[in-house]
Write an enzyme that holds these catalytic residues in place. Sequence first.
Site: not given
Ligand code: SDX
Length: 425
Positions: A303, A360
């Site tokens: 998140h 989720d």
């Molecule tokens: C919702 O914003 C909100 O409040 C949203 C929400 C709401 O109520 O409105 O809470 C609802 O959208 C919840 C999130 C649902 N999405 C998912 O579950 C999809 C999977 N999650 C990720 O794609 C991610 O965690 C996000 C999109 C939720 C957040 O992404 P960020 O903050 O942009 O973080 P990032 O993509 O820059 O990741 C930071 C690091 C990266 O690794 P590094 O390159 O730094 O080494 O964390 C890793 C990412 O690769 N990472 C993950 C991961 N999420 C982040 N690695 C593996 N699996 C994951 N799920």
Amino acid sequence: MNKTVTLTYEGKQIELPVVTGSEGEEAIDISRLRAETGLITLDPGYVNTGSCLSAITFMNGEKGILRYRGIPVEQLAEHSSFKETAYLLINGHLPNRDELTQFSVMLNDHSLVHTDMKAFYQNYPRASHPMGILSSMVNALRSFYPALDTEEQIDIAMTRLLAKVRTMAAMSYKISRGHELVLPRPDLTFCENFLNMMFDTPVTPYEIKREVVNALRVFWILHADHEQNCSTSSVRMVGSARVNLYAAISSGIAALWGPLHGGANQAVIEMLTEIQTGGGGYKKAIERAKDKKDPFRLMGFGHRVYKTYDPRAKIMKKTCDELLESLRLEDPLLDVAKKLEETALSDQYFIDHNLYPNVDFYSGIVLRAIGIPTNMFTVMFALGRLPGWIAQWKESKDDPNWKIARPRQIYNGETEYAYVPIHAR
Ligand code: SDX
């Protein structure tokens, strides 16, 4: 005491004010930055950028706190109806008995959908995703209800939207199955009505079960608002052009559809199903999620704000266990989800990246147990988020300092060069 920060740049210094919120959050007010230094800020994804002051929802990502208008989401999930929470978000306080009665009457009065809309659904391409249909149909409401000039008309439109979108979602489902529509009933509660409109049929009358209604109530309360997430920011951004409420909300539905946002609840079930049906098991999923060369992400994990367990995920997991137990349902995906969570939370990569289950991760299993089809999971999220979007749109509309949103950029394309005639290219 008025805090400030000092910015020193090319021998010049400017003082910028620090804004402190009611929960002690602090921000640099950069309103004067470009005028006084020529500089702008650059912040892809707005990771470090606040777009507004807001009194609606407070989140603390480090402590896993979520409050709507100051009330902890845990207490609302325990004690509130979804209607009360919707009223709280939009009006800023819990309704007294008279206010709640009047709100209920208005929701009932506006719960029918114009009969001409039925043709829209019937002529929409059959394979369309319900989120695409919902976004279009909400936009279409402006054509049926154009009166949006006075505050009273806008108040009615906000309640109308809450009442009608729930009916439209059930209508979309019935038409997709070629079933007769079921109309809303004034003797049913907001959540009971939705379930009845979705699942009642002349052949098998729908039995409204208390535990199913409760699970839906909790699901919608947990999704009701979440400060400036992608879809809410879209509603505010589109709304800042002073477009009508329906078009602004339609843009929020479009943003929520994304698999990284509200579409994740559907993606989680697809991921769990793939793992369960031999996609290499949950250990392989964990390895793939850590592999930078693999675009696979553990859906329902991570998140932007929460760097600890999403407080909504805790409640959703408990609701999931209670619902399946009360319905005496076994869902193999729940076992896969729990094993995935257990393995991920003890894996150094997930610990180092502060990756925990978000709202989720378990919500899809609750929706499956209720009987919602997978392709409607994000519609369910949208129905829950609707009062939050409306509240945020209203707050930005009423903000005396609000202006049309228009971010800047840093250009990194070609510098100037002359047009080259086609024969010389
Ligand atoms: C919702 O914003 C909100 O409040 C949203 C929400 C709401 O109520 O409105 O809470 C609802 O959208 C919840 C999130 C649902 N999405 C998912 O579950 C999809 C999977 N999650 C990720 O794609 C991610 O965690 C996000 C999109 C939720 C957040 O992404 P960020 O903050 O942009 O973080 P990032 O993509 O820059 O990741 C930071 C690091 C990266 O690794 P590094 O390159 O730094 O080494 O964390 C890793 C990412 O690769 N990472 C993950 C991961 N999420 C982040 N690695 C593996 N699996 C994951 N799920």
